[in-house]
Design an enzyme around this catalytic site. Sequence first.
Site, short mmCIF file in Angstrom:
data_model
loop_
_atom_site.label_atom_id
_atom_site.label_comp_id
_atom_site.label_asym_id
_atom_site.label_seq_id
_atom_site.Cartn_x
_atom_site.Cartn_y
_atom_site.Cartn_z
CB THR A 73 26.69 60.56 94.61
OG1 THR A 73 27.37 59.71 95.54
CG2 THR A 73 26.90 62.01 94.97
CG ASN A 152 26.07 54.16 104.22
OD1 ASN A 152 25.01 54.71 104.52
ND2 ASN A 152 27.23 54.80 104.31
CD GLN A 186 25.70 49.84 101.14
OE1 GLN A 186 25.83 48.62 101.02
NE2 GLN A 186 26.71 50.66 100.96
CB SER A 206 24.71 52.52 93.44
OG SER A 206 26.01 52.76 92.96
CB ALA A 207 25.91 49.37 88.74
CG HIS A 208 29.95 51.18 92.98
ND1 HIS A 208 30.69 51.11 94.14
CD2 HIS A 208 29.24 52.32 93.05
CE1 HIS A 208 30.44 52.19 94.88
NE2 HIS A 208 29.56 52.93 94.24
CB CYS A 332 39.82 60.20 107.62
SG CYS A 332 41.37 60.62 108.34
#
Length: 392
Positions: A73, A152, A186, A206-208, A332
């Site tokens: 982000t 994603n 991704q 992104s690492a996670h 949501c």
Amino acid sequence: MKKRIYLDYAATTPLDPRVKKAMEPYFSEKFGNTMSLHSFGQEAKEALENAREIVANFMGAKSSEVVFTSSATEANNFALKGIAFANKDRGNHIIISSIEHSCIIESAKWLESQGFEIKRLKVNKQGFVNLKELEKSIKKETILVSIMHANNEIGTIEPIEKISKIIKTKKSKLKTQIYFHTDAAQTFGKIPVNVKKLGVDLMTVSAHKMYGPKGVGALYIKEGTKITPLLHGGGHEMGFRSSTVNVAGIVGFAKACQIAKNEMEKDAKRLRKLKEKLVKGILNKVKGSHFVGDLNNSLPNIANFWFEGIEGESIVIELDLLGIAVSTGSACSSEKLQASHVLLACGLKPWQAHGSLRVSLGKWTKEKDIDYLLKVLPQVVEKLRRISPFKL
Ligand code: PLP
């Protein structure tokens, strides 16, 4: 304890135990600040630069071209806002696709409020960007094009190399500089990602999403790129991003890259087979089910469906009660359910997009997990349809 099956790897992945082990010393005995002159600092600095080299090498970049951030982000915000403000003397036009992650969509919206002009490219039913529209949209004032590597929600892989060629041709025709950024959050660690081969000037990772820790990302910035930092301060990260460096997280990111380098091809092959089984199984077993995306040019681990007459959120809740974690394409919001902008851009009607379900697989997904999902999903859908006010 109840059996739990995690099929939401696109949201985040568990930390690989080997990554955890590599990170551990940097929380305790090797805790130094990379900016300190003493041995504690120098030890941390060495670990940081070693990690930078590994991450850079894995994406085909030079070490000096990798800036660590707190997330994808942040890297995406940095790419868009940093390029926009550093190049606004040349133009105010930015092109993105209509299926980008919300951090690109919202950064672009904010830039629009600051006087930049944003062009959002359409995609087809499978989520592929319209290349003709891209070519037509590039003009003298265009300073940046940002198109994600893979989506994603539906996993579609965009033709980044082709897009790069189109931009290069237009760039030389218009005799201007147009930067090309891709969000590879991704794809990095799942399929081969090489900045040279892709032909990009900036790239987010992104690492996670690849069995590394949360709170670590990076932005590849090609040498010579004109970009303004978002965070000013002590001049960390070669002056591109001030803030005391998250050494443990970055060491973990590098370890995740080393593991991916050795294992991603084998993992991808296995996951693609499981995904094919899942897609065939759902379409065969569940009446009124539809696959969204493209089976060939897509990530091996993401599959998206929509089910007639029911809400994706209800399926997620019912499956969770049965121990299966999946997600929906719909975000949501507090007051009303909003249909996914990605699915709407792919041509789904809001009532169709509301019935969406994303299943994403990973390193520890087993065939028996897919079998279990295929066993319970038809019953879940049938039950929800029985109580749904919409009839098939
Ligand atoms: N970009 C894409 C394509 C993503 O899938 C995600 C995560 O959902 C992000 C950006 C944001 O990543 P992070 O959680 O590292 O901020």
